[in-house]
Design an enzyme around this catalytic site. Structure first.
Site, PDB file in Angstrom:
ATOM      1  N   ARG A 148       0.828  -1.226   0.000  1.00 42.24           N
ATOM      2  CA  ARG A 148       0.000   0.000   0.000  1.00 42.24           C
ATOM      3  C   ARG A 148       0.853   1.263   0.000  1.00 42.24           C
ATOM      4  O   ARG A 148       0.438   2.294  -0.515  1.00 42.24           O
ATOM      5  CB  ARG A 148      -0.977  -0.002   1.177  1.00 42.24           C
ATOM      6  CG  ARG A 148      -0.327   0.050   2.542  1.00 42.24           C
ATOM      7  CD  ARG A 148      -1.359  -0.088   3.634  1.00 42.24           C
ATOM      8  NE  ARG A 148      -0.789  -0.050   4.976  1.00 42.24           N
ATOM      9  CZ  ARG A 148      -0.188  -1.069   5.572  1.00 42.24           C
ATOM     10  NH1 ARG A 148      -0.022  -2.222   4.927  1.00 42.24           N
ATOM     11  NH2 ARG A 148       0.273  -0.957   6.808  1.00 42.24           N
ATOM     12  N   GLU A 230      -5.744  -0.024   7.262  1.00 43.40           N
ATOM     13  CA  GLU A 230      -4.470  -0.752   7.366  1.00 43.40           C
ATOM     14  C   GLU A 230      -3.411  -0.014   8.187  1.00 43.40           C
ATOM     15  O   GLU A 230      -2.661  -0.633   8.922  1.00 43.40           O
ATOM     16  CB  GLU A 230      -3.921  -1.069   5.977  1.00 43.40           C
ATOM     17  CG  GLU A 230      -4.724  -2.131   5.252  1.00 43.40           C
ATOM     18  CD  GLU A 230      -3.999  -2.693   4.047  1.00 43.40           C
ATOM     19  OE1 GLU A 230      -3.095  -3.522   4.224  1.00 43.40           O
ATOM     20  OE2 GLU A 230      -4.329  -2.292   2.909  1.00 43.40           O
ATOM     21  N   HIS A 246     -29.286   9.549  -2.299  1.00 43.30           N
ATOM     22  CA  HIS A 246     -30.478   8.781  -2.666  1.00 43.30           C
ATOM     23  C   HIS A 246     -30.711   7.631  -1.698  1.00 43.30           C
ATOM     24  O   HIS A 246     -31.596   6.813  -1.917  1.00 43.30           O
ATOM     25  CB  HIS A 246     -30.340   8.275  -4.107  1.00 43.30           C
ATOM     26  CG  HIS A 246     -30.259   9.410  -5.085  1.00 43.30           C
ATOM     27  ND1 HIS A 246     -31.374   9.983  -5.652  1.00 43.30           N
ATOM     28  CD2 HIS A 246     -29.201  10.124  -5.527  1.00 43.30           C
ATOM     29  CE1 HIS A 246     -30.998  10.990  -6.436  1.00 43.30           C
ATOM     30  NE2 HIS A 246     -29.677  11.095  -6.369  1.00 43.30           N
ATOM     31  N   LYS A 339      -4.588 -14.802   5.403  1.00 47.44           N
ATOM     32  CA  LYS A 339      -3.828 -15.427   4.311  1.00 47.44           C
ATOM     33  C   LYS A 339      -3.258 -16.780   4.736  1.00 47.44           C
ATOM     34  O   LYS A 339      -3.232 -17.720   3.954  1.00 47.44           O
ATOM     35  CB  LYS A 339      -2.707 -14.490   3.842  1.00 47.44           C
ATOM     36  CG  LYS A 339      -3.249 -13.334   3.009  1.00 47.44           C
ATOM     37  CD  LYS A 339      -2.150 -12.472   2.424  1.00 47.44           C
ATOM     38  CE  LYS A 339      -2.758 -11.340   1.604  1.00 47.44           C
ATOM     39  NZ  LYS A 339      -1.790 -10.325   1.206  1.00 47.44           N
TER      40      LYS A 339
HETATM   41  O1  LIG Z   1      -0.145  -5.315  -4.505  1.00 47.75           O
HETATM   42  P1  LIG Z   1      -0.271  -6.649  -3.892  1.00 47.75           P
HETATM   43  O2  LIG Z   1       1.047  -7.209  -3.451  1.00 47.75           O
HETATM   44  O3  LIG Z   1      -1.004  -7.604  -4.787  1.00 47.75           O
HETATM   45  O4  LIG Z   1      -1.109  -6.502  -2.597  1.00 47.75           O
HETATM   46  C1  LIG Z   1      -2.490  -6.228  -2.593  1.00 47.75           C
HETATM   47  C2  LIG Z   1      -2.944  -6.000  -1.170  1.00 47.75           C
HETATM   48  O5  LIG Z   1      -2.632  -7.193  -0.450  1.00 47.75           O
HETATM   49  C3  LIG Z   1      -2.709  -7.206   0.969  1.00 47.75           C
HETATM   50  O6  LIG Z   1      -3.971  -7.531   1.411  1.00 47.75           O
HETATM   51  C4  LIG Z   1      -2.153  -5.956   1.601  1.00 47.75           C
HETATM   52  O7  LIG Z   1      -2.367  -5.891   2.949  1.00 47.75           O
HETATM   53  C5  LIG Z   1      -2.645  -4.717   0.921  1.00 47.75           C
HETATM   54  O8  LIG Z   1      -2.029  -3.581   1.510  1.00 47.75           O
HETATM   55  C6  LIG Z   1      -2.281  -4.812  -0.535  1.00 47.75           C
HETATM   56  O9  LIG Z   1      -2.589  -3.617  -1.188  1.00 47.75           O
END
Ligand SMILES: O=P(O)(O)OC[C@H]1O[C@H](O)[C@H](O)[C@@H](O)[C@@H]1O
Length: 342
Positions: A148, A230, A246, A339
């Site tokens: 992010r 986050e 709306h 995950k």
């Molecule tokens: O850009 P990527 O590596 O695919 O990650 C996509 C997303 O995955 C995770 O859930 C992270 O916590 C996010 O912060 C991130 O944006």
């Protein structure tokens, strides 16, 4: 305690420095030399950016940024599969900073199966491997960030792809303006006392509700919300005008101050006059129901610069809110748990 001391004790991966140096991310991506000769631009009839989280927001932001320039039907896909219409006339940009987000890997496989024209944006991982196996061009991003925090790498790489494929006009001048602005803002926002820290303080104990406008500032609202979640580890919600007038507007009738919402209006001078009126009238109703409102806008001349200015503002506010709440602006325990268990 001084904010700099608090930062030292909670910011485990020095995101303060990452935020300060954000303009360097833009310089990096903008100076990339792309080789996209495999892509046949004459065949492109529509474009899909597929990704999640920060990587999907880069795609959303492009809709706002190029709202008067994109000549193709364009969609951001946030799922395991692509829409049915995707075919050899579709340009698919698979965007994943880590290269390992399972939904994006799956969507990339789908794009290959559907014989789409594909470009990948990543630092490596499964996405890069798949791309290499299938002779798909890869735009390589700089490693070492939390996905992010790498939004600027990702977004300006995306913009560069559009420019290189001549899907849009040259963006050089505006990108240089943005780099300059973020350099200046980074000095201001990293000071011991600054407006982003004040805004974070005013949000302590509140749930932010961010209001923006469809297709104009919607990606900024989505970014604010994600960063509150986050970075600051708080709930946050967002919605858009005129749609919220709306339906959501009625929800404010049963608002009670114990709910502690605080509305953040993302304002912009380009909004349609009726939209401006809607902000005014709806804000009056919200105030009457007992909630406070913060109005945010950028005073930059150019709309594209204003968009990035607001995104950068939000990144600092959510960062400082994490520090004030004594939570690490890097850690995302619940996402990791999820995950590990998928
Ligand atoms: O850009 P990527 O590596 O695919 O990650 C996509 C997303 O995955 C995770 O859930 C992270 O916590 C996010 O912060 C991130 O944006």
């Amino acid at each position: 305690m001084k904010i700099s001391e608090m930062i030292k004790s909670v910011d485990s991966q020095n995101q303060f420095e990452v935020l300060k140096n954000t303009y360097q991310q833009i310089e990096y991506s903008w100076n990339l030399k792309l080789n996209l000769s495999q892509i046949d631009t004459s065949k492109i009839k529509n474009v899909i950016v597929t990704g999640l989280g920060g990587s999907a927001i880069g795609g959303d932001l492009l809709i706002n940024f190029l709202r008067d320039e994109i000549k193709y039907p364009y969609q951001v896909n946030r799922n395991y599969n692509l829409p049915k219409y995707a075919n050899e006339n579709t340009l698919v940009i698979a965007s994943s900073y880590s290269g390992n987000t399972e939904e994006t890997v799956s969507a990339l496989n789908d794009a290959i199966k559907k014989k789409c024209q594909v470009v990948c944006i990543t630092t490596g991982g499964k996405i890069e491997n798949l791309a290499n196996q299938n002779s798909i061009p890869v735009v390589k991003l700089l490693k070492g960030f939390q996905p992010r925090y790498a939004l600027y790498l990702n977004f300006f790489a995306l913009l560069k792809i559009f420019e290189s494929l001549i899907l849009i006009d040259k963006q050089e001048k505006i990108v240089q303006e943005i780099i300059l602005l973020l350099k200046q803002k980074s000095e201001i926002y990293s000071k011991e006392k600054n407006e982003t820290l004040n805004l974070a303080e005013s949000l302590l104990g509140h749930t932010p509700i961010i209001y923006a406008v469809s297709d104009i500032t919607s990606a900024v609202a989505c970014r604010f919300k994600g960063q509150f979640n986050e970075n600051s580890k708080v709930h946050a919600f967002y919605n858009f005008y005129p749609e919220l007038d709306h339906n959501e507007i009625v929800g404010w009738e049963s608002y009670r101050s114990i709910m502690n919402f605080k509305v953040i209006n993302l304002l912009d001078e380009t909004y349609n006059e009726q939209i401006k009126k809607r902000f005014e009238i709806t804000s009056k109703l919200i105030k009457n129901s007992g909630a406070e409102i913060i109005n945010l806008n950028s005073s930059e001349k150019n709309f594209k610069v204003r968009l990035i200015d607001l995104i950068y503002l939000g990144d600092w506010i959510t960062y400082y809110l994490a520090i004030l709440r004594n939570v690490d602006p890097t850690e995302i325990d619940n996402i990791n748990f999820l995950k590990d268990n998928l």
